[in-house]
Scaffold this motif. Structure first.
Motif, mmCIF file in Angstrom:
data_model
loop_
_atom_site.group_PDB
_atom_site.id
_atom_site.type_symbol
_atom_site.label_atom_id
_atom_site.label_comp_id
_atom_site.label_asym_id
_atom_site.label_seq_id
_atom_site.Cartn_x
_atom_site.Cartn_y
_atom_site.Cartn_z
ATOM 1 N N ASP A 24 0.665 -1.136 0.434
ATOM 2 C CA ASP A 24 0.192 0.348 0.335
ATOM 3 C C ASP A 24 0.771 0.780 -0.353
ATOM 4 O O ASP A 24 2.235 1.318 0.274
ATOM 5 N N LEU A 25 0.188 2.858 -0.437
ATOM 6 C CA LEU A 25 0.910 3.470 0.281
ATOM 7 C C LEU A 25 0.548 4.603 0.902
ATOM 8 O O LEU A 25 -0.876 4.513 1.493
ATOM 9 N N ARG A 26 1.417 5.248 1.538
ATOM 10 C CA ARG A 26 1.556 5.562 2.758
ATOM 11 C C ARG A 26 1.888 6.943 2.408
ATOM 12 O O ARG A 26 3.002 7.265 2.077
ATOM 13 N N PRO A 27 0.521 8.561 2.801
ATOM 14 C CA PRO A 27 1.226 9.411 2.987
ATOM 15 C C PRO A 27 1.993 10.516 3.462
ATOM 16 O O PRO A 27 1.526 9.848 5.087
ATOM 17 N N VAL A 28 3.346 11.835 2.752
ATOM 18 C CA VAL A 28 3.817 11.988 3.677
ATOM 19 C C VAL A 28 3.760 13.592 3.279
ATOM 20 O O VAL A 28 3.085 14.018 2.083
ATOM 21 N N PHE A 29 3.248 14.461 4.691
ATOM 22 C CA PHE A 29 2.661 15.247 5.005
ATOM 23 C C PHE A 29 3.852 16.401 5.343
ATOM 24 O O PHE A 29 4.729 16.017 6.386
ATOM 25 N N GLY A 30 3.533 17.340 5.051
ATOM 26 C CA GLY A 30 4.601 18.393 5.640
ATOM 27 C C GLY A 30 3.908 18.921 6.746
ATOM 28 O O GLY A 30 2.832 18.753 7.159
ATOM 29 N N SER A 31 4.253 19.786 7.143
ATOM 30 C CA SER A 31 4.309 20.982 8.495
ATOM 31 C C SER A 31 2.600 21.519 7.960
ATOM 32 O O SER A 31 2.385 21.863 9.215
ATOM 33 N N ARG A 32 2.107 22.472 6.661
ATOM 34 C CA ARG A 32 0.666 22.303 6.040
ATOM 35 C C ARG A 32 -0.384 21.186 5.576
ATOM 36 O O ARG A 32 0.526 20.874 4.518
ATOM 37 N N ILE A 33 -0.751 20.601 6.820
ATOM 38 C CA ILE A 33 -1.464 19.364 6.121
ATOM 39 C C ILE A 33 -2.253 19.382 5.433
ATOM 40 O O ILE A 33 -2.321 19.174 4.333
ATOM 41 N N GLU A 34 -2.962 20.709 5.311
ATOM 42 C CA GLU A 34 -4.118 21.086 4.629
ATOM 43 C C GLU A 34 -3.199 21.381 2.617
ATOM 44 O O GLU A 34 -4.290 21.525 1.447
ATOM 45 N N VAL A 86 5.846 3.334 -0.209
ATOM 46 C CA VAL A 86 5.165 2.332 -0.627
ATOM 47 C C VAL A 86 5.925 1.133 0.956
ATOM 48 O O VAL A 86 7.069 1.350 1.083
ATOM 49 N N VAL A 87 4.581 0.765 1.559
ATOM 50 C CA VAL A 87 4.998 -0.158 2.249
ATOM 51 C C VAL A 87 4.653 -1.705 2.238
ATOM 52 O O VAL A 87 3.465 -1.614 1.370
ATOM 53 N N HIS A 88 5.184 -2.530 2.523
ATOM 54 C CA HIS A 88 5.430 -3.863 1.695
ATOM 55 C C HIS A 88 4.665 -4.711 3.275
ATOM 56 O O HIS A 88 5.646 -4.143 4.342
ATOM 57 N N LEU A 89 3.996 -4.959 3.081
ATOM 58 C CA LEU A 89 3.080 -5.842 4.789
ATOM 59 C C LEU A 89 3.008 -7.551 4.776
ATOM 60 O O LEU A 89 2.652 -7.935 4.441
#
Length: 235
Positions: A158-168, A176-179
């Motif tokens: 799956d894909l996991r989002p990376v947010f900066g300091s301004r989430i908006e 990309v993460v494999h489980l």
């Protein structure tokens, strides 16, 4: 002593053994013994399904002058030895239990007459004494004589989002993460599972480890010469 309960669907096959003459019994035994001469991996001989197919194919390939259903006999033999393998008794003792179980059946077509007991027992001992059953049983025992035995695996990506300091502003990137989901049977025979998070480097590490393990197994096969080695996948 616990009574042996032969599954109802296999009782006709067991009963058919009574109808075999000595030549047919010997022919079936020889066919089963030849199974070990086939180039097969442990998956072919150790799992119940594959063992059933090998034994059934070997026996049904025989020509019979009678109308006896050899396939049903072969399937019954596999089931019988499967029941024997979990009991710490000899083939002779187990044959006695089969005789007792067949003598107590209600169906007149399947019930073993007391007068035929010794002849029937002798045939059972000959057939269940085939080396293929003993070898397969020992392979299963050795492969599963551990605290945890592998059952199945699955990798979820799956894909996991990376947010900066301004989430908006939304995600700045994706990871990309494999489980890895591993299922296994514990010593208590309960199915359990656990999850491990992996990245692309971890996947490569696993791939290299698997390749190395397979290479070591093939090297052992060459080094052992004429000794039969189970546990190597087919080329």
């Amino acid at each position: 002593m616990a009574k042996l309960n032969i599954p109802e669907s296999y009782r006709p096959g067991v009963a058919l053994i009574r109808q075999l003459d000595d030549d047919s019994v010997l022919a079936i035994r020889n066919a089963l013994d030849r199974v070990l001469d086939i180039e097969i991996s442990d998956q072919d001989i150790a799992s119940g399904k594959q063992l059933s197919e090998l034994a059934t194919t070997a026996v049904t390939s025989l020509s019979s002058k009678s109308n006896i259903n050899f396939r049903r006999i072969a399937e019954a033999l596999v089931v019988l030895y499967g029941a024997k393998s979990v009991k710490d008794i000899s083939v002779e003792e187990f044959a006695d239990r089969v005789c007792e179980a067949m003598e107590q059946l209600d169906s007149p077509e399947l019930k073993l007459p007391v007068a035929e007991r010794e002849a029937f027992k002798r045939k059972l001992i000959t057939l269940l004494g085939a080396n293929v059953f003993g070898i397969a049983s020992k392979i299963v025992d050795l492969r599963t004589e551990d605290e945890r035995v592998f059952c199945q695996a699955r990798i979820l990506t799956d894909l996991r989002p990376v947010f900066g300091s301004r989430i908006e502003e939304g995600p700045q990137g994706m990871v990309v993460v494999h489980l890895l989901k591993l299922g296994y049977h514990s010593a208590a025979e309960r199915h359990q599972e656990f999850f491990v998070s992996l990245d692309s480097d971890d996947l490569q590490t696993l791939r290299n480890l698997i390749d190395r393990a397979e290479a070591k197994a093939k090297s052992l096969k060459t080094s052992l010469g004429g000794i039969r080695l189970f546990g190597i996948a087919k080329e």
